[in-house]
Design a protein around this motif. Structure first.
Motif, PDB file in Angstrom:
ATOM      1  N   MET A 349       0.822  -1.208   0.000  1.00 23.10           N
ATOM      2  CA  MET A 349       0.000   0.000   0.000  1.00 23.10           C
ATOM      3  C   MET A 349       0.857   1.260   0.000  1.00 23.10           C
ATOM      4  O   MET A 349       0.524   2.260  -0.639  1.00 23.10           O
ATOM      5  N   ARG A 350       1.994   1.233   0.707  1.00 21.84           N
ATOM      6  CA  ARG A 350       2.899   2.386   0.718  1.00 21.84           C
ATOM      7  C   ARG A 350       3.470   2.626  -0.668  1.00 21.84           C
ATOM      8  O   ARG A 350       3.594   3.775  -1.112  1.00 21.84           O
ATOM      9  N   SER A 353       0.729   3.958  -2.952  1.00 25.45           N
ATOM     10  CA  SER A 353       0.449   5.346  -2.579  1.00 25.45           C
ATOM     11  C   SER A 353       1.491   6.288  -3.176  1.00 25.45           C
ATOM     12  O   SER A 353       1.160   7.380  -3.660  1.00 25.45           O
ATOM     13  N   THR A 354       2.752   5.868  -3.156  1.00 31.92           N
ATOM     14  CA  THR A 354       3.822   6.671  -3.732  1.00 31.92           C
ATOM     15  C   THR A 354       3.649   6.813  -5.241  1.00 31.92           C
ATOM     16  O   THR A 354       3.784   7.902  -5.800  1.00 31.92           O
TER      17      THR A 354
END
Length: 374
Positions: A349-350, A353-354
């Protein structure tokens, strides 16, 4: 506020020697220097001539954006032209109605130009010179025997001058003379000479013309600022250039790998590989790029000090507003590292998101910039 002032002070001290502000203060011209890499594009230096002309103190100006000197009579179109020049990182000379601290308006010739980092061609600052325009109202042509009409015209001109003094909005614009335009250009050259000289003393050279790394397509300041807000480790590569070089790398990437900016920009990502890097993972990456698809791999990479780390690498194409691939983004995440930005999100998810944040930054800029490269 103290941290912001610290960044502003660092904006100057890290680039030039400590004597640069004293040398700039000796110049008689009215000018400001701004930093597009800081949030809000603030003023980081204001000359004595500028402070005297507008009636502000240094503490009231440093850290503020130049828009605070605009008012109800300032032409919106002129402001947009200045913003466009900043986005395109080019010089501009334009007539502008600004306001002093006491609220009185005055016409000035605004001459702005970028200052470039000689090493990588990035814009470090913008210099803005303000030259007051001598107002010369146009006289209407009247018949020699029409004394009544002549008196009415002269009274109207006097009223216009009085309106200027009282701060009322005047529709008629003022045009700068050739002498004023030459004076502005000379002031710019003098300021650039000072900045160039004092940057030589620190070894961080600047110049008035862009000197870029060979083969590297430099990003605009607007895109650099937007990407700089993303805290995750990532790089942006340009598939339209030979060997697909890195054109942007985040601060987190430099911290993770130990490399400096000048050691990364313009290079292909293969310099992160080492003797034990799995060739099958490299093949997967190449295949995803050729097919213009996203992929995630676990690959052994190496820092500048030769120490290795397991990199959870996610690669994805980034399209511009017209739907064409402009860049590829590679998001790095060290396996097992607990000191990473994410607020409890999973690594996947990180990374997504980036990628999303990068796509928004690129598309927003391309929508405002017109046609992008294909």
């Amino acid at each position: 506020m103290e941290s912001e002032l610290g960044l502003i002070e660092q904006s100057f001290n890290s680039r030039y020697s400590l004597w640069v502000q004293e040398a700039l203060s000796d110049l008689p011209d009215s000018f400001t220097i701004t930093d597009p890499c800081l949030s809000g594009h603030p003023i980081v230096f204001a000359s004595k001539g500028f402070l005297k002309m507008l009636g502000y103190s240094k503490s009231e100006v440093i850290g503020r954006n130049g828009r605070v000197f605009q008012g109800p009579g300032t032409c919106r179109r002129s402001v947009m032209e200045i913003r466009e020049a900043i986005r395109e990182e080019r010089a501009i000379q334009i007539n502008l109605l600004n306001y002093r601290k006491d609220g009185t308006p005055f016409w000035m010739l605004f001459h702005m130009c970028p200052v470039f980092n000689k090493e990588d061609g990035r814009v470090t600052h913008f210099v803005g010179v303000q030259i007051p325009i001598s107002r010369k109202p146009r006289r209407k042509e009247v018949c020699s025997d029409s004394l009544v009409e002549l008196g009415r015209v002269l009274s109207l001109e006097s009223a216009l001058d009085d309106a200027d003094d009282r701060g009322l909005e005047i529709e008629e614009s003022c045009e700068a003379s050739d002498v004023e335009k030459t004076r502005a250009a000379t002031a710019i050259n003098n300021i650039l000479s000072v900045l160039t000289h004092y940057s030589e003393l620190t070894g961080r050279l600047v110049c008035g013309k862009r000197c870029s790394l060979s083969g590297v397509c430099l990003l605009s300041s607007s895109l650099n600022i937007s990407l700089g807000r993303i805290k995750q480790s990532f790089v942006l590569t340009d598939p339209h250039l030979p060997d697909m070089p890195i054109v942007y790398a985040s601060d987190a990437f430099f911290k993770l790998t130990g490399y400096a900016r000048h050691e990364v920009l313009g290079r292909n990502c293969r310099f992160l590989r080492g003797v034990d890097t799995d060739s099958s993972m490299i093949y997967r990456i190449k295949e995803s790029i050729q097919n213009e698809k996203a992929c995630t791999v676990r690959i052994l990479n190496y820092r500048k000090d030769k120490s290795s780390f397991w990199n959870l690498l996610h690669i994805s194409p980034v399209r511009n507003a017209s739907g064409k691939i402009a860049y590829f983004v590679g998001v790095q995440m060290e396996e097992g590292c607990k000191n990473q930005v994410g607020h409890g999100l999973s690594p996947e998810m990180r990374q997504l998101s980036t990628v999303g944040a990068v796509r928004i930054a690129v598309r927003s800029l391309s929508m405002g910039a017109g046609p992008s490269k294909s």
